[in-house]
Scaffold this active site. Sequence first.
Site, PDB file in Angstrom:
ATOM      1  N   THR A  29      -0.962   7.362  -0.902  1.00 33.74           N
ATOM      2  CA  THR A  29      -2.390   7.530  -1.500  1.00 33.74           C
ATOM      3  C   THR A  29      -3.341   6.590  -0.753  1.00 33.74           C
ATOM      4  O   THR A  29      -4.530   6.562  -1.159  1.00 33.74           O
ATOM      5  CB  THR A  29      -1.708   7.113  -2.619  1.00 33.74           C
ATOM      6  OG1 THR A  29      -1.827   5.932  -3.148  1.00 33.74           O
ATOM      7  CG2 THR A  29      -1.143   8.055  -3.530  1.00 33.74           C
ATOM      8  N   ARG A  78       0.732  -1.472   0.019  1.00 30.77           N
ATOM      9  CA  ARG A  78       0.043  -0.020  -0.332  1.00 30.77           C
ATOM     10  C   ARG A  78       0.839   1.467   0.167  1.00 30.77           C
ATOM     11  O   ARG A  78       1.666   1.689   0.375  1.00 30.77           O
ATOM     12  CB  ARG A  78      -1.035  -0.314   1.451  1.00 30.77           C
ATOM     13  CG  ARG A  78      -2.164   1.062   1.202  1.00 30.77           C
ATOM     14  CD  ARG A  78      -3.103   0.990   2.580  1.00 30.77           C
ATOM     15  NE  ARG A  78      -2.127   1.192   4.180  1.00 30.77           N
ATOM     16  CZ  ARG A  78      -2.549   1.486   4.955  1.00 30.77           C
ATOM     17  NH1 ARG A  78      -4.326   1.365   4.561  1.00 30.77           N
ATOM     18  NH2 ARG A  78      -2.412   2.001   5.796  1.00 30.77           N
ATOM     19  N   ASP A 133       5.354  -5.270   9.930  1.00 32.52           N
ATOM     20  CA  ASP A 133       6.475  -4.819  10.830  1.00 32.52           C
ATOM     21  C   ASP A 133       6.942  -5.316  11.761  1.00 32.52           C
ATOM     22  O   ASP A 133       7.507  -5.763  11.779  1.00 32.52           O
ATOM     23  CB  ASP A 133       6.601  -3.362  10.647  1.00 32.52           C
ATOM     24  CG  ASP A 133       6.615  -2.677   9.453  1.00 32.52           C
ATOM     25  OD1 ASP A 133       6.993  -3.114   8.624  1.00 32.52           O
ATOM     26  OD2 ASP A 133       6.294  -1.297   9.601  1.00 32.52           O
TER      27      ASP A 133
HETATM   28  O1  LIG Z   1      -6.698  -2.086   3.623  1.00 30.29           O
HETATM   29  P1  LIG Z   1      -5.983  -1.932   3.149  1.00 30.29           P
HETATM   30  O2  LIG Z   1      -5.877  -0.408   3.120  1.00 30.29           O
HETATM   31  O3  LIG Z   1      -5.318  -2.123   2.357  1.00 30.29           O
HETATM   32  O4  LIG Z   1      -4.268  -2.111   3.757  1.00 30.29           O
HETATM   33  C1  LIG Z   1      -4.136  -3.077   4.647  1.00 30.29           C
HETATM   34  C2  LIG Z   1      -2.494  -4.145   3.397  1.00 30.29           C
HETATM   35  O5  LIG Z   1      -1.725  -3.069   4.385  1.00 30.29           O
HETATM   36  C3  LIG Z   1      -0.846  -4.221   4.715  1.00 30.29           C
HETATM   37  O6  LIG Z   1       0.421  -4.288   3.799  1.00 30.29           O
HETATM   38  P2  LIG Z   1       1.311  -3.165   3.676  1.00 30.29           P
HETATM   39  O7  LIG Z   1       1.163  -2.242   2.084  1.00 30.29           O
HETATM   40  O8  LIG Z   1       2.099  -2.988   4.440  1.00 30.29           O
HETATM   41  O9  LIG Z   1       2.548  -4.124   3.138  1.00 30.29           O
HETATM   42  P3  LIG Z   1       3.401  -5.545   4.028  1.00 30.29           P
HETATM   43  O10 LIG Z   1       2.821  -6.835   4.317  1.00 30.29           O
HETATM   44  O11 LIG Z   1       4.810  -5.637   3.080  1.00 30.29           O
HETATM   45  O12 LIG Z   1       3.758  -5.108   5.371  1.00 30.29           O
HETATM   46  C4  LIG Z   1      -1.687  -4.831   5.355  1.00 30.29           C
HETATM   47  O13 LIG Z   1      -0.943  -6.501   4.866  1.00 30.29           O
HETATM   48  C5  LIG Z   1      -2.434  -5.552   4.091  1.00 30.29           C
HETATM   49  O14 LIG Z   1      -1.808  -6.288   2.713  1.00 30.29           O
HETATM   50  O1  LIG Z   2      -3.609  -0.541  10.527  1.00 32.77           O
HETATM   51  C1  LIG Z   2      -3.326  -1.405   9.548  1.00 32.77           C
HETATM   52  C2  LIG Z   2      -3.536  -0.619   9.037  1.00 32.77           C
HETATM   53  C3  LIG Z   2      -2.527  -1.044   6.734  1.00 32.77           C
HETATM   54  N1  LIG Z   2      -1.974  -1.964   7.689  1.00 32.77           N
HETATM   55  C4  LIG Z   2      -1.067  -2.680   8.239  1.00 32.77           C
HETATM   56  O2  LIG Z   2      -0.713  -3.687   8.605  1.00 32.77           O
HETATM   57  N2  LIG Z   2      -1.860  -2.125   9.446  1.00 32.77           N
HETATM   58 MG   LIG Z   3       3.137  -3.073   6.525  1.00 29.83          MG
END
Ligand SMILES: O=P(O)(O)OC[C@H]1O[C@H](OP(=O)(O)OP(=O)(O)O)[C@H](O)[C@@H]1O
Ligand SMILES: O=c1cc[nH]c(=O)[nH]1
Ligand SMILES: [Mg+2]
Length: 212
Positions: A107, A103, A206
């Site tokens: 944005t 994400r 994280d």
């Molecule tokens: O519902 P949304 O607003 O789309 O957000 C949720 C997404 O954000 C996080 O991933 P992230 O982008 O942090 O990637 P990561 O798993 O590599 O940390 C989480 O694991 C979801 O995939």
């Molecule tokens: O709360 C949140 C939202 C998006 N992605 C995360 O890991 N945590």
């Molecule tokens: Mg993440």
Amino acid sequence: MQTLVVDHPLVAHKLTTLRDVRTDSPTFRRLADELVTLLAYEATRDVRVTDVTVDTPLAPAHGVRLARPAPLVVPILRAGLGMLDGMTRLLPTAEVGFLGMIRDESTLKAQTYATRLPEDLSGRQCYVLDPMLATGGTLAAAVHFLFDRGAEDVTAICLLAAPEGLAHLDEAFQGIGKPIRVVTAALDERLNENGYIVPGLGDAGDRLYGVV
Ligand SMILES: O=P(O)(O)OC[C@H]1O[C@H](OP(=O)(O)OP(=O)(O)O)[C@H](O)[C@@H]1O
Ligand SMILES: O=c1cc[nH]c(=O)[nH]1
Ligand SMILES: [Mg+2]
């Protein structure tokens, strides 16, 4: 779209420790693994089976086996990877596809950086794994990938969901004519101004794997 918030004291207990800011990464990984197995028990209630008969030492017994083709499990990298072992422990014959999505933090739009899925998903039941359903943009994009390849139904297993994310999915897939279900351990209050779930648990990726 159907939503199931699993109401069980063991789920609530594990989720509470998962949320705690003092929980370290190894404990977080173990709890995410245990939680997904508990959620998967509910999420697979409609998994397709076929009737079979086996011989016990005493007599034939009627039972069931998981139907073919096997279900497809799709963890969304990176954080969804922390849910894969817990899921395949329950469904060892499942096949696994991968979606890498991130994400954009300004944005809040999901970007796809990796896809490794079977080309033809006709007749397949699919289980998407992602701990966080926040705005719903990531999960909506994942479900589109699966339906575009012919998936029969999609069940998402999430540790936490926000009302805004569920509303987004409802709107995105209204009238699609294919079943979508979300199974989660809790429905939290809201998103904050940065798109994080409140009270939530912070950034799941994280907390599982470290800040990159
Ligand atoms: O519902 P949304 O607003 O789309 O957000 C949720 C997404 O954000 C996080 O991933 P992230 O982008 O942090 O990637 P990561 O798993 O590599 O940390 C989480 O694991 C979801 O995939
Ligand atoms: O709360 C949140 C939202 C998006 N992605 C995360 O890991 N945590
Ligand atoms: Mg993440």
